[in-house]
Design an enzyme around this catalytic site. Sequence first.
Site, PDB file in Angstrom:
ATOM      1  N   ASP A  67      -0.939   9.227  15.521  1.00 28.36           N
ATOM      2  CA  ASP A  67       0.373   8.597  15.519  1.00 28.36           C
ATOM      3  C   ASP A  67       1.494   9.587  15.811  1.00 28.36           C
ATOM      4  OD1 ASP A  67       0.289   9.983  13.006  1.00 28.36           O
ATOM      5  OD2 ASP A  67      -0.418   8.172  12.035  1.00 28.36           O
ATOM      6  N   ASN A 136      -0.892   3.742  -0.395  1.00 31.18           N
ATOM      7  CA  ASN A 136      -0.933   2.280  -0.320  1.00 31.18           C
ATOM      8  C   ASN A 136      -2.107   1.768   0.513  1.00 31.18           C
ATOM      9  OD1 ASN A 136      -0.142   2.862   2.287  1.00 31.18           O
ATOM     10  ND2 ASN A 136       1.757   1.689   2.222  1.00 31.18           N
ATOM     11  N   HIS A 138      -3.001   2.915   3.588  1.00 35.73           N
ATOM     12  CA  HIS A 138      -2.874   2.944   5.046  1.00 35.73           C
ATOM     13  C   HIS A 138      -3.726   4.055   5.647  1.00 35.73           C
ATOM     14  CE1 HIS A 138       0.680   5.851   4.468  1.00 35.73           C
ATOM     15  NE2 HIS A 138      -0.100   6.490   5.313  1.00 35.73           N
ATOM     16  N   GLU A 143       0.069   0.095   8.114  1.00 33.95           N
ATOM     17  CA  GLU A 143       0.514  -0.257   6.785  1.00 33.95           C
ATOM     18  C   GLU A 143      -0.168  -1.558   6.315  1.00 33.95           C
ATOM     19  OE1 GLU A 143       2.074   1.899   5.205  1.00 33.95           O
ATOM     20  OE2 GLU A 143       3.942   2.580   6.109  1.00 33.95           O
TER      21      GLU A 143
END
Length: 266
Positions: A67, A136, A138, A143
């Site tokens: 990314d 979380n 990801h 996400e």
Amino acid sequence: MKVLIHQTPERAVRCVADILVKRLDLQPDTVLGLATGGTMEAVYARLIKAYRGGHVSFDRARSFNLDEYIGLPPDHPCSYWRYMEDRLFDHVDFGAGATCLPRGDAADPEAEAAAYERAIARSGDIGLQLLGLGANGHIGFNEPSSSLSSLTRIKTLTRSTRAANARFFDDPDDVPRLAITMGIGTILRAEEIVLLGFGEGKAEAAAAMIEGPVSASCPASALQLHDKVTVVLDQAAASRLKLREYYELVHPGGGDAVITPFQPAA
């Protein structure tokens, strides 16, 4: 899914670096999928040490990073281009043009994402994908709520992800809201996946990834669908696993499985 639990973060890092070194030894032209973030810094430091010691070479390998932030040019001090140059690329022997990241400053980010996806596919897809784990759940910047079949695209980052990455920026408000990321579907096309997580802050996500249902609420849980995933954790990150005793029975000390042939009683 192979779950390796190590006593310390340092041993977990060494395990992951050794997996990468072994892969490059067996297949020097591997296409690597690389990750960024604080978890990876120690891995790259060990790879640099291995390279300087003559134990690994990257000269035939290629790489694609997961990314990049939208809006940051490659020379921005907080771009992932800069991160990779500072922490790995400038210190090992990748060939010219062999390392790829999306352009965060592309005039048309959607077109850039689509072009990046095509480039990965043209390379034959990722041979060994390295992943970290967000608190979380990801992976990459996929996400919660991300499609489990998604391809490289633009994603809006959650507040928690931006807060976790704020330490890399002078002002937390400077953390970009958008990023180009490989999709979960892109990641799952990799031949082999290795995920590293350590610290209590990753324990809940690790448990959801390994033992929870496959769900968009925990994007990393999609790794359960892949046939060659190695998850490497330290004791803290493994602390909420319900089947931890079993994982440690199969892979004592985070090592290879102990297979003892059955010996019938005399």
